[in-house]
Scaffold this active site. Sequence first.
Site, short mmCIF file in Angstrom:
data_model
loop_
_atom_site.label_atom_id
_atom_site.label_comp_id
_atom_site.label_asym_id
_atom_site.label_seq_id
_atom_site.Cartn_x
_atom_site.Cartn_y
_atom_site.Cartn_z
N ARG A 1 0.81 -1.22 0.00
CA ARG A 1 0.00 0.00 0.00
C ARG A 1 0.84 1.27 0.00
O ARG A 1 0.40 2.33 -0.45
CB ARG A 1 -0.97 0.00 1.19
N LYS B 1 -4.69 12.35 -17.17
CA LYS B 1 -4.84 13.17 -18.36
C LYS B 1 -3.55 13.14 -19.19
O LYS B 1 -3.26 12.15 -19.83
CB LYS B 1 -5.25 14.59 -17.97
N ASP C 1 -4.56 22.81 -8.74
CA ASP C 1 -4.79 21.69 -9.67
C ASP C 1 -4.20 22.09 -11.02
O ASP C 1 -4.71 22.97 -11.70
CB ASP C 1 -6.29 21.42 -9.76
N TYR D 1 -12.76 21.99 -10.91
CA TYR D 1 -13.29 20.72 -11.41
C TYR D 1 -14.50 20.30 -10.56
O TYR D 1 -14.44 20.34 -9.33
CB TYR D 1 -12.14 19.72 -11.30
C1 LIG Z 1 -9.91 14.73 -14.52
C2 LIG Z 1 -9.56 15.77 -13.54
C3 LIG Z 1 -9.34 15.46 -12.20
C4 LIG Z 1 -9.59 14.10 -11.63
O1 LIG Z 1 -8.80 13.11 -12.16
P1 LIG Z 1 -9.28 11.58 -12.17
O2 LIG Z 1 -8.03 10.84 -12.42
O3 LIG Z 1 -10.33 11.45 -13.22
O4 LIG Z 1 -9.84 11.28 -10.79
C5 LIG Z 1 -8.93 16.48 -11.37
N1 LIG Z 1 -8.78 17.73 -11.81
C6 LIG Z 1 -9.01 18.07 -13.08
C7 LIG Z 1 -8.82 19.48 -13.51
C8 LIG Z 1 -9.41 17.11 -13.99
O5 LIG Z 1 -9.68 17.47 -15.24
#
Ligand SMILES: *Cc1c(COP(=O)(O)O)cnc(C)c1O
Length: 419
Positions: A78, A228, A203, A131
């Site tokens: 973990r 992403k 973010d 988000y």
């Molecule tokens: C997609 C996204 C997330 C979350 O990511 P996941 O891997 O889908 O949980 C967080 N912040 C932004 C800006 C995103 O586009």
Amino acid sequence: MSDDHKPQPASASAGDGHDGAGGRFGEDTRVVHVGRDPFANHGIVNPPVHHASTVLFPTLEAMVAAAADPTRGVYYGRYGTPITHALEDAYASLAGGRRGVALASGKTALMAVLAAFTRAGDHVVLLDNVYEPTRALADQFLGRYGVDVTYADPMLGADIATLFRPNTRLLMLEAPGSLTFEVPDLPAMIAAARTAGVRTALDNSWATPLYLKPLAMGVDVVMEAGTKYLVGHSDAMLGVLSATDDAFPFIRKAASEIGAPPGPDDCYLALRGLRTLSVRMARHQETGLTLARHLAGHDMVSRVLHPALPDCPGHDAFLRDFKGASGLFAIELVRPDDRPVPRARIAAMVDDMVLFKMGFSWGGFESLVLPVDPRRARTATRSNWEDRGPLLRIHAGLEDPADLIADLDAGLARYAAAG
Ligand SMILES: *Cc1c(COP(=O)(O)O)cnc(C)c1O
């Protein structure tokens, strides 16, 4: 007893940036070399993947030694395996932090940020265009545990300070904003938070560390959905974080408390994606701009919300603070009858697109289109989005831009013709 059983620091390698030697390499070199050490691995270029839950200790002494920092050595599945640590080091190096954390999704990384700095009775401020699942975490999850949440107009700049209370612990930033792409005045907001003793987290999923360096701008924590652009091939979920030395222990502790490690194969995919991040981002940027400029001149498009184009709120801040743009932006369509546009008209456009398919997430090699409604997830700035044309989010993939333009033009012609 052999040293092999002691917690080992993750290996430093060319361009690591942790050992001083790495600092002399350019970013494209570091993207290629960080987080791998072929000659510690039979000369094999890419790092090995270990599948592990139980990790055996030969002696009690070795077990006690490993427990001193379970997140650096190999202690229990973990806490990560060598490939987790390699990814964490690679991300930290590019983000400009000393250490990183990898988690099972971007949302888990957001959860770690919120959990790290809040407890019952605290207050957090989030930009209104974060988000949508970030809002859900703040309102629903933190709300259940007695944390108050305020949403801020992302264009407030230094006036963000007017929203801080004595118990405000965290300012949660995202740049540009999800769906609507406003670019906040980050330096002004970060300075206001610092003056008030409020932590900041950003973010950075859109820009990646290649195009924005939030830690160098003074934020305490940077995270991104590795799902992403880092993974880049639409086939793995991942979250990554880095932080200042001061903030990192809080993040590491929260991540360990949450206990949601990424799978080793997904760490492998993220490290493989990283090797081409720079060339992919350059192409996403170039194609995104080509599409955005073309669409800005289209008579079915009323606005293009792309931070690198002047129609986008915060365009000047983008030019000042970012090194580049990724391939994600939005367009607002005209309302041909001056009335709310029926779903059938939007469907006429998107259902028959050949290359632009609909789906959540972005950052992969393929182009995507998604009808979105920011009113669902705005409280401080909802009025900005009333009585406007439909919004489409567009991800510019790596296809031939001429093919993408033809697909968009054909779609917009169907939109115009549908009654
Ligand atoms: C997609 C996204 C997330 C979350 O990511 P996941 O891997 O889908 O949980 C967080 N912040 C932004 C800006 C995103 O586009």
